[in-house]
Design a protein around this motif. Structure first.
Motif, PDB file in Angstrom:
ATOM      1  N   ALA A  17     -17.119  -2.738 -23.372  1.00 48.03           N
ATOM      2  CA  ALA A  17     -15.949  -3.591 -23.210  1.00 48.03           C
ATOM      3  C   ALA A  17     -16.002  -4.806 -24.123  1.00 48.03           C
ATOM      4  O   ALA A  17     -14.962  -5.337 -24.538  1.00 48.03           O
ATOM      5  CB  ALA A  17     -15.807  -4.026 -21.758  1.00 48.03           C
ATOM      6  N   SER A  18     -17.209  -5.248 -24.478  1.00 43.28           N
ATOM      7  CA  SER A  18     -17.350  -6.430 -25.322  1.00 43.28           C
ATOM      8  C   SER A  18     -18.669  -6.351 -26.069  1.00 43.28           C
ATOM      9  O   SER A  18     -19.450  -5.406 -25.893  1.00 43.28           O
ATOM     10  CB  SER A  18     -17.278  -7.708 -24.470  1.00 43.28           C
ATOM     11  OG  SER A  18     -18.324  -7.719 -23.510  1.00 43.28           O
ATOM     12  N   GLY A  19     -18.926  -7.331 -26.885  1.00 43.62           N
ATOM     13  CA  GLY A  19     -20.179  -7.379 -27.616  1.00 43.62           C
ATOM     14  C   GLY A  19     -20.070  -6.746 -28.988  1.00 43.62           C
ATOM     15  O   GLY A  19     -18.980  -6.457 -29.505  1.00 43.62           O
TER      16      GLY A  19
ATOM     17  N   CYS B 178     -15.378  -1.605 -27.772  1.00 44.76           N
ATOM     18  CA  CYS B 178     -14.368  -0.554 -27.977  1.00 44.76           C
ATOM     19  C   CYS B 178     -13.132  -1.146 -28.647  1.00 44.76           C
ATOM     20  O   CYS B 178     -12.868  -2.352 -28.558  1.00 44.76           O
ATOM     21  CB  CYS B 178     -13.965   0.058 -26.643  1.00 44.76           C
ATOM     22  SG  CYS B 178     -15.265   0.996 -25.810  1.00 44.76           S
ATOM     23  N   PRO B 179     -12.354  -0.348 -29.316  1.00 45.40           N
ATOM     24  CA  PRO B 179     -11.087  -0.827 -29.870  1.00 45.40           C
ATOM     25  C   PRO B 179     -10.192  -1.375 -28.764  1.00 45.40           C
ATOM     26  O   PRO B 179     -10.336  -1.030 -27.582  1.00 45.40           O
ATOM     27  CB  PRO B 179     -10.472   0.420 -30.504  1.00 45.40           C
ATOM     28  CG  PRO B 179     -11.603   1.367 -30.684  1.00 45.40           C
ATOM     29  CD  PRO B 179     -12.581   1.079 -29.594  1.00 45.40           C
ATOM     30  N   SER B 180      -9.260  -2.217 -29.134  1.00 42.98           N
ATOM     31  CA  SER B 180      -8.312  -2.764 -28.167  1.00 42.98           C
ATOM     32  C   SER B 180      -7.573  -1.631 -27.466  1.00 42.98           C
ATOM     33  O   SER B 180      -7.067  -0.715 -28.109  1.00 42.98           O
ATOM     34  CB  SER B 180      -7.303  -3.661 -28.890  1.00 42.98           C
ATOM     35  OG  SER B 180      -6.315  -4.117 -27.991  1.00 42.98           O
ATOM     36  N   GLY B 181      -7.523  -1.692 -26.145  1.00 43.55           N
ATOM     37  CA  GLY B 181      -6.888  -0.637 -25.367  1.00 43.55           C
ATOM     38  C   GLY B 181      -7.829   0.458 -24.957  1.00 43.55           C
ATOM     39  O   GLY B 181      -7.465   1.330 -24.161  1.00 43.55           O
ATOM     40  N   GLY B 182      -9.070   0.448 -25.488  1.00 43.02           N
ATOM     41  CA  GLY B 182     -10.059   1.428 -25.087  1.00 43.02           C
ATOM     42  C   GLY B 182      -9.975   2.725 -25.872  1.00 43.02           C
ATOM     43  O   GLY B 182      -9.170   2.880 -26.794  1.00 43.02           O
TER      44      GLY B 182
ATOM     45  N   GLU C  67      -2.137   9.374 -21.199  1.00 45.96           N
ATOM     46  CA  GLU C  67      -3.394   8.870 -21.735  1.00 45.96           C
ATOM     47  C   GLU C  67      -4.397   8.604 -20.613  1.00 45.96           C
ATOM     48  O   GLU C  67      -4.025   8.092 -19.545  1.00 45.96           O
ATOM     49  CB  GLU C  67      -3.171   7.561 -22.504  1.00 45.96           C
ATOM     50  CG  GLU C  67      -2.343   7.692 -23.758  1.00 45.96           C
ATOM     51  CD  GLU C  67      -2.292   6.384 -24.552  1.00 45.96           C
ATOM     52  OE1 GLU C  67      -2.892   5.377 -24.085  1.00 45.96           O
ATOM     53  OE2 GLU C  67      -1.673   6.366 -25.623  1.00 45.96           O
ATOM     54  N   LEU C  68      -5.660   8.921 -20.868  1.00 45.19           N
ATOM     55  CA  LEU C  68      -6.787   8.562 -20.003  1.00 45.19           C
ATOM     56  C   LEU C  68      -7.741   7.755 -20.870  1.00 45.19           C
ATOM     57  O   LEU C  68      -8.381   8.307 -21.777  1.00 45.19           O
ATOM     58  CB  LEU C  68      -7.482   9.807 -19.463  1.00 45.19           C
ATOM     59  CG  LEU C  68      -6.608  10.889 -18.810  1.00 45.19           C
ATOM     60  CD1 LEU C  68      -7.458  12.083 -18.379  1.00 45.19           C
ATOM     61  CD2 LEU C  68      -5.839  10.327 -17.626  1.00 45.19           C
ATOM     62  N   THR C  69      -7.848   6.447 -20.626  1.00 43.06           N
ATOM     63  CA  THR C  69      -8.629   5.581 -21.505  1.00 43.06           C
ATOM     64  C   THR C  69      -9.554   4.668 -20.710  1.00 43.06           C
ATOM     65  O   THR C  69      -9.289   4.352 -19.536  1.00 43.06           O
ATOM     66  CB  THR C  69      -7.711   4.710 -22.386  1.00 43.06           C
ATOM     67  OG1 THR C  69      -6.827   3.960 -21.539  1.00 43.06           O
ATOM     68  CG2 THR C  69      -6.901   5.569 -23.338  1.00 43.06           C
ATOM     69  N   THR C  70     -10.601   4.224 -21.387  1.00 43.04           N
ATOM     70  CA  THR C  70     -11.557   3.289 -20.791  1.00 43.04           C
ATOM     71  C   THR C  70     -12.228   2.481 -21.899  1.00 43.04           C
ATOM     72  O   THR C  70     -12.261   2.911 -23.061  1.00 43.04           O
ATOM     73  CB  THR C  70     -12.617   4.030 -19.960  1.00 43.04           C
ATOM     74  OG1 THR C  70     -13.463   3.074 -19.311  1.00 43.04           O
ATOM     75  CG2 THR C  70     -13.467   4.942 -20.840  1.00 43.04           C
ATOM     76  N   SER C  71     -12.755   1.323 -21.535  1.00 39.79           N
ATOM     77  CA  SER C  71     -13.578   0.519 -22.447  1.00 39.79           C
ATOM     78  C   SER C  71     -14.995   0.377 -21.907  1.00 39.79           C
ATOM     79  O   SER C  71     -15.733  -0.520 -22.317  1.00 39.79           O
ATOM     80  CB  SER C  71     -12.945  -0.874 -22.641  1.00 39.79           C
ATOM     81  OG  SER C  71     -11.705  -0.781 -23.293  1.00 39.79           O
ATOM     82  N   LYS C  72     -15.361   1.263 -21.015  1.00 35.39           N
ATOM     83  CA  LYS C  72     -16.681   1.212 -20.388  1.00 35.39           C
ATOM     84  C   LYS C  72     -17.513   2.402 -20.852  1.00 35.39           C
ATOM     85  O   LYS C  72     -17.062   3.538 -20.803  1.00 35.39           O
ATOM     86  CB  LYS C  72     -16.533   1.232 -18.867  1.00 35.39           C
ATOM     87  CG  LYS C  72     -17.823   1.010 -18.117  1.00 35.39           C
ATOM     88  CD  LYS C  72     -17.587   1.035 -16.621  1.00 35.39           C
ATOM     89  CE  LYS C  72     -18.896   0.780 -15.908  1.00 35.39           C
ATOM     90  NZ  LYS C  72     -19.947   1.741 -16.280  1.00 35.39           N
ATOM     91  N   SER C  73     -18.709   2.151 -21.311  1.00 40.43           N
ATOM     92  CA  SER C  73     -19.571   3.233 -21.782  1.00 40.43           C
ATOM     93  C   SER C  73     -20.012   4.104 -20.618  1.00 40.43           C
ATOM     94  O   SER C  73     -20.089   3.657 -19.465  1.00 40.43           O
ATOM     95  CB  SER C  73     -20.791   2.664 -22.508  1.00 40.43           C
ATOM     96  OG  SER C  73     -21.594   1.906 -21.610  1.00 40.43           O
TER      97      SER C  73
END
Length: 666
Positions: free
Chosen positions: A128-130, A134-138, A218-224
């Motif tokens: 999510a950060s660092g 991930c790209p904006s929007g996941g 769409e199915l998206t996430t910003s979490k590994s």
């Protein structure tokens, strides 16, 4: 203004004379009509009853008619099975959001469903950060549906999917435009680490705040982490009668008042190979447990959400009798010999048990568990799809016939053989006829059954269509030729019991066959001229047929006359139908004799199907270019003169009224 000189005046007069003369020639050419006499004998002693199930419809899974069409499921390849049983496999049309540096997807055999073991594994590599954000929007995956999803403003859509993950989950489920830039609706699934340790079904509603006819899920996430998906579904909440069918398309069928629904094919029943044939027992039960199959006859995957029960349900919703075409152990390239056909025979009897069996029986209980405890009215079974020429067909057919009649003697069995092959040792209640030909030949086939023997099994003309150059994508001339053919069937309804056209539907993005009755895409639809032609016959089933005699040296007319009752207002009408297949208008003198009632002067209607050119077609841009036009008949009576346009189908619905109501006793 300038002053005209005498010479100019004479030149002007000369031009005017030429123009007037030319106009007279053109007008005379356009209305120089043939003359014909039509006599209708409406006396009760000469009537014939048209079978109650005369005109119906035939549905085949062709042209994405069901998957991506009549069946309202918006997700294509919902179970990730379309790529086959070997993994990794093609997940088309699913695509990723992101790139291989931050997301990796692959199919594996980890599904919780034994019948369809493939699931999709999505590994997210970014955060999510660092430094590894991930790209904006996941990142994630999206499904465009069948050439774009039609998402309507304020409409509610039901999302369901199965999820598994050993990690905590924060997943956005969104409806967006095809490029992902416009957000129409969104929902976030959040779960702790233990919540999805086992496969879990998740369901919720999305309500769109905008309209977009070319949308995606769409199915998206910003979490590994790793998430598995299976059986991802998006269904509109307002399907036809709540049974999963696209409302606009079924409404077009309902408007035809079909008396039977023949399904599911066609070559679709057979398959190019038996491996890919339609197997009814694999299309029942919960949608997510159905394995689906490759429709190799027409080249695309079907999830079988539109399965055996759904076909039976559609027939019931339309008030039509189901006509089930069964696989008789033959594909287009294979055939099961008689020595080993018993399992196929048993499978068909089991299918009838499913449709009609008591809820306490083995297969009747499956139907009841699917929400339909009452039996369906399955009284017609067709053994195969025109396989009479195959080596084992006749021997196998007898085994099917005997087994079905032993358990269900009231089922009418349809043979793929023609009438000449039917005998006491090869019996049939009906025999199937398919007619595909040019418009001129189809017109001539209005007399096809005139000389048929009047005893023995009747015909079901379950597939007919004009094909070839003049058929186009559905032309006026093709519709008129088919109308003449149907009038011929109507007049011979003592030896023809049922009739339906083919094919019924085409998704404009996947035309495997032309022409078709109804054309659609994700958000539009229109009827071809032959669809509108069928409206002239929707009141014929169960009507009274009257003899007609046409006196003319003009051989381009085909006529019929029926008496029918309008269930909406209770009125009775004498309907006279006339096809003019020629290039000349016709002055037609109609004479009706033998009526026990009177024709009311007002309240009658004339309806005409024609156009400016015999090869005119409808389209998304001009959906009403060739449609019936109705107008009142202001002075209807038993003797009247009418004009028939060239290349036209005309009906005269003459309102009948009892003589006692016209002359009440004082």
């Amino acid at each position: 203004m300038g002053i005209l000189r005498p010479s100019s005046v004479w030149r002007l007069l000369h031009v005017l004379v030429l123009v007037c003369t030319l106009r007279q020639i053109l007008f005379a050419g356009s209305v120089a009509a043939q003359t014909a006499q039509l006599s209708v004998d409406a006396s009760p002693q000469n009537v014939q009853m048209i079978p109650g199930n005369m005109f119906g419809i035939f549905f085949e899974e062709i042209n994405h008619a069901g998957a991506g069409g009549l069946w309202a499921e918006l997700v294509s390849n919902r179970g990730f099975e379309a790529g086959g049983p070997n993994t990794p496999s093609n997940i088309d049309p699913w695509l990723i959001i992101g790139d291989e540096s931050n997301i990796v997807v692959a199919t594996d055999r980890s599904s919780c469903f034994a019948g369809n073991p493939i699931a999709l594994r999505m590994e997210v590599l970014c955060e999510a950060s660092g430094t590894n954000a991930c790209p904006s929007g996941g990142v994630g995956i999206y499904n465009p549906g069948f050439w774009g999803m039609n998402i309507e403003k304020t409409k509610v859509y039901r999302v369901s999917m199965y999820i598994k993950s050993s990690d905590s989950v924060e997943l956005a489920v969104s409806l967006t435009s095809s490029d992902g830039l416009q957000n129409l609706a969104a929902h976030t699934i959040t779960a702790d680490k233990e919540d999805f340790a086992e496969w879990t079904k998740v369901e919720f509603d999305l309500q769109s705040n905008e309209r977009n006819t070319n949308s995606r899920l769409e199915l998206t996430t910003s979490k590994s982490g790793i998430i598995w998906f299976d059986q991802v579904s998006l269904m509109p909440s307002d399907t036809y009668m709540g049974h999963g069918f696209r409302k606009d398309l079924v409404s077009m069928l309902a408007n035809l008042k079909p008396r039977f629904l023949k399904f599911p094919g066609g070559n679709y029943v057979m398959g190019n190979y038996l491996l890919n044939a339609f197997r009814w027992s694999e299309t029942v039960g919960p949608w997510e447990e159905r394995p689906g199959h490759f429709n190799d006859a027409w080249g695309y995957w079907t999830d079988d959400g539109l399965g055996f029960l759904e076909f039976l349900q559609l027939a019931e919703d339309l008030g039509a009798y189901p006509v089930w075409v069964v696989n008789d152990g033959a594909s287009l390239n294979e055939e099961v010999p008689s020595a080993t056909i018993a399992a196929f025979v048993k499978d068909v009897v089991n299918g009838i048990d499913f449709a009609r069996g008591d809820p306490q029986t083995a297969w009747g209980s499956v139907r009841a568990a699917m929400g339909h405890p009452d039996p369906f009215q399955l009284y017609y079974v067709s053994i195969g799809n025109q396989e009479c020429s195959k080596y084992y067909y006749k021997e196998n057919y007898v085994k099917f016939y005997s087994a079905i009649k032993a358990s269900y003697p009231d089922v009418k069995i349809i043979s793929s053989c023609d009438r000449s092959a039917i005998s006491p040792v090869n019996p049939a209640d009906l025999y199937d006829v398919h007619v595909y030909t040019s418009s001129s030949d189809m017109f001539s086939k209005s007399t096809m059954f005139d000389n048929s023997a009047r005893n023995g099994p009747k015909a079901i003309v379950s597939e007919y269509a004009v094909t070839g150059n003049d058929a186009g994508r559905g032309t006026l001339i093709a519709a008129l030729a088919e109308a003449a053919f149907l009038i011929g069937l109507e007049r011979n309804s003592d030896v023809v019991e049922m009739a339906s056209c083919a094919p019924l539907f085409v998704n404009d993005n996947d035309r495997r066959w032309n022409p078709d009755a109804i054309v659609f895409n994700s958000w539009q639809h229109y009827g071809c001229p032959n669809y509108w032609m069928l409206h002239f016959f929707k009141d014929s089933s169960g009507a009274t047929l009257h003899p007609t005699i046409q006196l003319s040296n003009y051989d381009q007319l085909v006529t019929s006359a029926i008496t029918w009752k309008n269930p909406q207002d209770g009125n009775t009408y004498l309907k006279i139908k006339v096809v003019n297949f020629g290039s000349k208008a016709v002055n037609l003198n109609i004479s009706v004799t033998g009526l026990e009632t009177d024709i009311q002067t007002f309240g009658s209607i004339k309806t005409v199907l024609t156009s400016g050119w015999l090869r005119d077609e409808n389209s998304f841009q001009q959906p009403d270019k060739v449609v019936p036009v109705a107008s009142p008949i202001t002075n209807a009576r038993e003797q009247m003169g009418v004009v028939l346009d060239s290349y036209s189908l005309t009906s005269f619905d003459l309102l009948l009224v009892s003589r006692s109501s016209l002359h009440p006793s004082m």
